[in-house]
Scaffold this motif. Structure first.
Motif, PDB file in Angstrom:
ATOM      1  N   ARG A   1     -16.949  -3.127 -32.904  1.00  0.00           N
ATOM      2  CA  ARG A   1     -16.822  -3.292 -31.392  1.00  0.00           C
ATOM      3  C   ARG A   1     -17.895  -3.116 -30.758  1.00  0.00           C
ATOM      4  NH1 ARG A   1     -11.068  -1.727 -29.353  1.00  0.00           N
ATOM      5  NH2 ARG A   1     -12.050  -2.584 -27.376  1.00  0.00           N
ATOM      6  N   PRO A   2     -18.027  -3.896 -29.510  1.00  0.00           N
ATOM      7  CA  PRO A   2     -19.511  -3.658 -28.751  1.00  0.00           C
ATOM      8  C   PRO A   2     -19.171  -2.163 -27.843  1.00  0.00           C
ATOM      9  CG  PRO A   2     -18.506  -5.432 -28.173  1.00  0.00           C
ATOM     10  CD  PRO A   2     -17.538  -5.184 -29.268  1.00  0.00           C
ATOM     11  N   ALA A   3     -20.204  -1.560 -27.642  1.00  0.00           N
ATOM     12  CA  ALA A   3     -20.116  -0.403 -26.717  1.00  0.00           C
ATOM     13  C   ALA A   3     -21.418  -0.179 -25.615  1.00  0.00           C
ATOM     14  CB  ALA A   3     -19.973   0.791 -27.603  1.00  0.00           C
ATOM     15  N   LEU A   4     -21.281   0.094 -24.611  1.00  0.00           N
ATOM     16  CA  LEU A   4     -22.277   0.358 -23.698  1.00  0.00           C
ATOM     17  C   LEU A   4     -22.541   1.674 -23.455  1.00  0.00           C
ATOM     18  CD1 LEU A   4     -24.430  -0.826 -21.578  1.00  0.00           C
ATOM     19  CD2 LEU A   4     -22.303  -0.641 -19.551  1.00  0.00           C
TER      20      LEU A   4
ATOM     21  N   LEU B   1     -15.910  -4.135 -16.026  1.00  0.00           N
ATOM     22  CA  LEU B   1     -15.370  -3.759 -17.479  1.00  0.00           C
ATOM     23  C   LEU B   1     -14.827  -4.797 -18.110  1.00  0.00           C
ATOM     24  CD1 LEU B   1     -14.404   0.074 -17.064  1.00  0.00           C
ATOM     25  CD2 LEU B   1     -16.660  -0.929 -18.063  1.00  0.00           C
ATOM     26  N   ARG B   2     -15.174  -5.143 -19.608  1.00  0.00           N
ATOM     27  CA  ARG B   2     -14.351  -5.888 -20.076  1.00  0.00           C
ATOM     28  C   ARG B   2     -12.948  -5.675 -20.323  1.00  0.00           C
ATOM     29  NH1 ARG B   2     -15.961  -8.306 -26.369  1.00  0.00           N
ATOM     30  NH2 ARG B   2     -14.239  -9.529 -26.363  1.00  0.00           N
ATOM     31  N   ASN B   3     -11.984  -6.399 -20.418  1.00  0.00           N
ATOM     32  CA  ASN B   3     -10.512  -6.244 -20.316  1.00  0.00           C
ATOM     33  C   ASN B   3     -10.370  -5.534 -21.653  1.00  0.00           C
ATOM     34  OD1 ASN B   3      -7.879  -6.544 -19.359  1.00  0.00           O
ATOM     35  ND2 ASN B   3      -7.315  -7.991 -20.551  1.00  0.00           N
ATOM     36  N   GLY B   4      -9.619  -4.278 -21.513  1.00  0.00           N
ATOM     37  CA  GLY B   4      -9.178  -3.459 -22.383  1.00  0.00           C
ATOM     38  C   GLY B   4     -10.177  -2.372 -22.879  1.00  0.00           C
ATOM     39  N   ALA B   5     -11.169  -2.396 -22.095  1.00  0.00           N
ATOM     40  CA  ALA B   5     -12.390  -1.329 -22.440  1.00  0.00           C
ATOM     41  C   ALA B   5     -11.829   0.043 -22.381  1.00  0.00           C
ATOM     42  CB  ALA B   5     -13.346  -1.456 -21.218  1.00  0.00           C
ATOM     43  N   TYR B   6     -12.541   0.986 -23.340  1.00  0.00           N
ATOM     44  CA  TYR B   6     -12.156   2.460 -23.066  1.00  0.00           C
ATOM     45  C   TYR B   6     -13.457   3.097 -22.617  1.00  0.00           C
ATOM     46  CZ  TYR B   6      -8.269   2.134 -26.211  1.00  0.00           C
ATOM     47  OH  TYR B   6      -7.069   1.788 -27.103  1.00  0.00           O
ATOM     48  N   VAL B   7     -13.301   3.851 -21.325  1.00  0.00           N
ATOM     49  CA  VAL B   7     -14.225   4.617 -20.820  1.00  0.00           C
ATOM     50  C   VAL B   7     -13.856   6.193 -21.340  1.00  0.00           C
ATOM     51  CG1 VAL B   7     -15.099   5.234 -18.702  1.00  0.00           C
ATOM     52  CG2 VAL B   7     -14.228   3.148 -18.866  1.00  0.00           C
ATOM     53  N   ALA B   8     -15.415   6.746 -21.871  1.00  0.00           N
ATOM     54  CA  ALA B   8     -15.239   8.130 -22.302  1.00  0.00           C
ATOM     55  C   ALA B   8     -16.537   8.676 -21.715  1.00  0.00           C
ATOM     56  CB  ALA B   8     -14.998   8.148 -23.798  1.00  0.00           C
TER      57      ALA B   8
ATOM     58  N   GLY C   1      -4.279  -9.175 -14.557  1.00  0.00           N
ATOM     59  CA  GLY C   1      -5.269  -9.904 -15.360  1.00  0.00           C
ATOM     60  C   GLY C   1      -6.601  -8.856 -15.957  1.00  0.00           C
ATOM     61  N   HIS C   2      -6.360  -7.712 -15.687  1.00  0.00           N
ATOM     62  CA  HIS C   2      -7.398  -6.718 -16.104  1.00  0.00           C
ATOM     63  C   HIS C   2      -6.913  -5.397 -16.303  1.00  0.00           C
ATOM     64  CE1 HIS C   2     -11.221  -4.157 -15.179  1.00  0.00           C
ATOM     65  NE2 HIS C   2     -11.657  -4.821 -16.247  1.00  0.00           N
ATOM     66  N   CYS C   3      -7.393  -4.722 -17.195  1.00  0.00           N
ATOM     67  CA  CYS C   3      -7.180  -3.219 -17.581  1.00  0.00           C
ATOM     68  C   CYS C   3      -8.329  -2.660 -18.218  1.00  0.00           C
ATOM     69  CB  CYS C   3      -5.688  -3.096 -18.134  1.00  0.00           C
ATOM     70  SG  CYS C   3      -5.601  -3.541 -20.146  1.00  0.00           S
ATOM     71  N   PHE C   4      -8.267  -1.134 -18.109  1.00  0.00           N
ATOM     72  CA  PHE C   4      -9.024  -0.383 -18.785  1.00  0.00           C
ATOM     73  C   PHE C   4      -8.558   0.772 -19.040  1.00  0.00           C
ATOM     74  CE2 PHE C   4     -10.392   0.546 -14.374  1.00  0.00           C
ATOM     75  CZ  PHE C   4     -10.411   2.267 -14.726  1.00  0.00           C
ATOM     76  N   TYR C   5      -8.910   1.616 -20.198  1.00  0.00           N
ATOM     77  CA  TYR C   5      -8.329   2.831 -20.619  1.00  0.00           C
ATOM     78  C   TYR C   5      -9.155   4.017 -20.216  1.00  0.00           C
ATOM     79  CZ  TYR C   5      -4.991  -0.276 -22.731  1.00  0.00           C
ATOM     80  OH  TYR C   5      -4.034  -1.170 -23.153  1.00  0.00           O
ATOM     81  N   LEU C   6      -8.975   5.041 -19.584  1.00  0.00           N
ATOM     82  CA  LEU C   6      -9.830   6.320 -19.415  1.00  0.00           C
ATOM     83  C   LEU C   6      -9.353   7.304 -20.409  1.00  0.00           C
ATOM     84  CD1 LEU C   6     -11.733   7.322 -17.694  1.00  0.00           C
ATOM     85  CD2 LEU C   6     -10.276   8.070 -16.177  1.00  0.00           C
TER      86      LEU C   6
END
Length: 204
Positions: free
Chosen positions: A19-22, A95-102, A136-141
């Motif tokens: 997967r891509p990551a920033l 953020l892309r839909n479904g992104a994980y933020v850590a 239409g959008h979510c992210f995970y923290l």
């Protein structure tokens, strides 16, 4: 950091590999994180406000974020960062839909969640994972935005004494009356002495 982020993702049935990551910030922590992610088959893009660090990110074959603004976009499904105030309220919708933020430190230092639009609902969806969702959008923290590596008991260990010793050396410099106004760095001989002392004590 990478181990704990991957463990959080696997707990929800997601994988990090491929997967891509920033990675926001290419300092000591960010560069290590970026290289380890790259070794695990992750498509890594790096952003840093320092043009020297952005150039350094190109040498190991990492992608460099081209835009000058510190703002992730929907092409990036992960944000692993090591720079203060990297994500502000308006950034999360990019953020892309479904992104994980850590993060590698506390949420107060790293994330401006207080400015997140009210349209996002907050739901705990797993161990150490909170989902922020709107139409239409979510992210995970991960870990409520606090240092994700603390989930598994990680700590700086004896390396923290290197930092503390350099802080003391910097304080000693500030007490000198001949120190001109401006930005200063602990002299190389002092850093070498600190490192040698640390090695003799912790790495006999």
């Amino acid at each position: 950091m990478v181990f704990s982020t991957e463990a959080v993702m696997r707990g929800r049935g997601d994988i990090l590999h491929g997967r891509p990551a920033l990675v926001i910030g290419f300092g000591k922590l960010g560069s290590s994180i970026a290289r380890l992610l790259q070794a695990k088959g992750v498509q890594v893009t790096v952003f840093d406000i320092d043009p020297v660090r952005r150039t350094q990110a190109l040498s190991p074959g990492l992608h460099r974020r081209p835009r000058p603004r510190d703002r992730p976009d929907r092409r990036q499904p992960g944000a692993l960062r090591d720079r203060r105030d990297s994500l502000r309220g308006e950034d999360f919708s990019h953020l892309r839909n479904g992104a994980y933020v850590a993060t590698v430190t506390s949420s107060e230092d790293e994330l401006d969640l207080a400015e997140l639009p009210d349209v996002y609902t907050r739901t705990i969806v797993g161990d150490h994972v909170t989902r922020y969702r709107t139409t239409g959008h979510c992210f995970y923290l991960a870990n409520d935005g606090n240092a994700v590596n603390f989930i598994h008991g990680a700590s700086a260990g004896p390396f923290i004494f290197l930092i503390q010793a350099e802080i003391l050396a910097a304080i000693r410099m500030l007490t000198r009356e001949d120190l001109a106004p401006g930005i200063h760095e602990v002299p190389a001989p002092d850093r070498e002495a600190i490192a040698a002392t640390w090695l003799s004590y912790f790495n006999r």
